[in-house]
Design a protein around this motif. Structure first.
Motif, PDB file in Angstrom:
ATOM      1  N   GLN A  16      46.145 -71.600  49.813  1.00 53.48           N
ATOM      2  CA  GLN A  16      45.185 -71.491  50.916  1.00 53.48           C
ATOM      3  C   GLN A  16      45.350 -70.174  51.663  1.00 53.48           C
ATOM      4  OE1 GLN A  16      42.555 -73.485  51.328  1.00 53.48           O
ATOM      5  NE2 GLN A  16      41.933 -71.981  52.841  1.00 53.48           N
ATOM      6  N   ASP A  17      46.606 -69.725  51.832  1.00 55.83           N
ATOM      7  CA  ASP A  17      46.834 -68.448  52.512  1.00 55.83           C
ATOM      8  C   ASP A  17      46.205 -67.291  51.741  1.00 55.83           C
ATOM      9  OD1 ASP A  17      48.890 -68.888  50.502  1.00 55.83           O
ATOM     10  OD2 ASP A  17      49.976 -67.173  51.342  1.00 55.83           O
ATOM     11  N   LEU A  18      46.186 -67.397  50.408  1.00 56.66           N
ATOM     12  CA  LEU A  18      45.572 -66.340  49.597  1.00 56.66           C
ATOM     13  C   LEU A  18      44.050 -66.371  49.712  1.00 56.66           C
ATOM     14  CD1 LEU A  18      47.867 -66.589  46.450  1.00 56.66           C
ATOM     15  CD2 LEU A  18      47.950 -64.879  48.280  1.00 56.66           C
ATOM     16  N   CYS A  19      43.487 -67.563  49.804  1.00 50.66           N
ATOM     17  CA  CYS A  19      42.038 -67.668  50.015  1.00 50.66           C
ATOM     18  C   CYS A  19      41.653 -66.996  51.333  1.00 50.66           C
ATOM     19  CB  CYS A  19      41.588 -69.129  50.013  1.00 50.66           C
ATOM     20  SG  CYS A  19      41.659 -69.916  48.391  1.00 50.66           S
ATOM     21  N   GLU A  20      42.473 -67.199  52.349  1.00 44.57           N
ATOM     22  CA  GLU A  20      42.212 -66.556  53.644  1.00 44.57           C
ATOM     23  C   GLU A  20      42.397 -65.043  53.544  1.00 44.57           C
ATOM     24  OE1 GLU A  20      44.765 -68.617  56.424  1.00 44.57           O
ATOM     25  OE2 GLU A  20      43.797 -70.538  55.964  1.00 44.57           O
ATOM     26  N   LYS A  21      43.466 -64.617  52.879  1.00 41.27           N
ATOM     27  CA  LYS A  21      43.744 -63.182  52.734  1.00 41.27           C
ATOM     28  C   LYS A  21      42.608 -62.462  52.024  1.00 41.27           C
ATOM     29  CE  LYS A  21      47.002 -59.953  50.583  1.00 41.27           C
ATOM     30  NZ  LYS A  21      48.293 -59.810  49.885  1.00 41.27           N
ATOM     31  N   TYR A  22      42.093 -63.077  50.949  1.00 47.09           N
ATOM     32  CA  TYR A  22      41.053 -62.433  50.145  1.00 47.09           C
ATOM     33  C   TYR A  22      39.639 -62.851  50.539  1.00 47.09           C
ATOM     34  CZ  TYR A  22      44.861 -60.768  47.230  1.00 47.09           C
ATOM     35  OH  TYR A  22      46.003 -60.141  46.782  1.00 47.09           O
ATOM     36  N   HIS A  23      39.521 -63.694  51.559  1.00 46.94           N
ATOM     37  CA  HIS A  23      38.209 -64.174  52.017  1.00 46.94           C
ATOM     38  C   HIS A  23      37.409 -64.735  50.840  1.00 46.94           C
ATOM     39  CE1 HIS A  23      39.185 -62.199  55.762  1.00 46.94           C
ATOM     40  NE2 HIS A  23      39.381 -61.077  55.103  1.00 46.94           N
ATOM     41  N   CYS A  24      38.029 -65.677  50.141  1.00 47.74           N
ATOM     42  CA  CYS A  24      37.395 -66.221  48.951  1.00 47.74           C
ATOM     43  C   CYS A  24      37.574 -67.730  48.883  1.00 47.74           C
ATOM     44  CB  CYS A  24      37.979 -65.570  47.695  1.00 47.74           C
ATOM     45  SG  CYS A  24      39.715 -66.003  47.382  1.00 47.74           S
TER      46      CYS A  24
END
Length: 173
Positions: free
Chosen positions: A109-117
């Motif tokens: 989930q943190d990566l989805c937030e980081k990459y806005h995806c």
């Protein structure tokens, strides 16, 4: 081969192969591409077919990289499918494996937030990186899903994030 030489077809492909079948095709002619099921949860291609394809110059086209929707972030443990649905017999949708997949996505989930995806975009981007030169086929039922899937191609995953994600996938493989 004659049709290809005449320019009537551009490529010769086959689906759902074994290494021996690939060798057989190449013994008697060209095989340009194979189409195989490949996802972060179904990785048979890597061990059983990739070495042969590399050796013989055969491209790989992956279908079902989102594992019939399981890796989109929209499926839960409570999601059910109608009788006769292929998901009911898909090992990835069985409770233990489904729980692993959902935990994997939750951990990103943190990566989805980081990459806005979306989770689906993140999964597609990583899947495309798993095998150099891999062609990824993503199914879609709506125009919005087509756009969502296509936008995965714009993600530029940091090397450290890609390594982290691959370790996470390896841990449940």
């Amino acid at each position: 081969m004659k049709l290809k030489a005449q320019g009537k077809i551009r490529a010769i492909g086959a689906s759902n192969m074994t290494a021996d079948l690939i060798r057989g095709y190449c013994q008697y002619g060209e095989l340009d591409v194979i189409q195989e099921k490949y996802s972060l949860l179904t990785r048979r291609v890597e061990k059983q077919l990739l070495p042969t394809c590399k050796e013989l110059g055969v491209s790989i086209q992956a279908y079902s990289p989102l594992e019939q929707g399981l890796l989109t972030g929209k499926v839960t443990m409570d999601t059910t499918y109608p009788e006769g649905s292929t998901r009911n017999s898909n090992p990835c949708f069985q409770p233990a494996r489904r729980a692993q997949a959902l935990k994997l996505l939750a951990g990103w989930q943190d990566l989805c937030e980081k990459y806005h995806c979306t989770p689906a975009q993140l999964v597609i981007a990583l899947t495309a990186r798993m095998i150099p030169g891999l062609h990824v086929l993503c199914g879609a039922r709506t125009p919005e899903q087509v756009l969502d899937n296509a936008n995965a191609l714009t993600l530029q995953l940091d090397g450290a994030d890609a390594v982290r994600m691959k370790w996470d996938v390896d841990a449940i493989s």
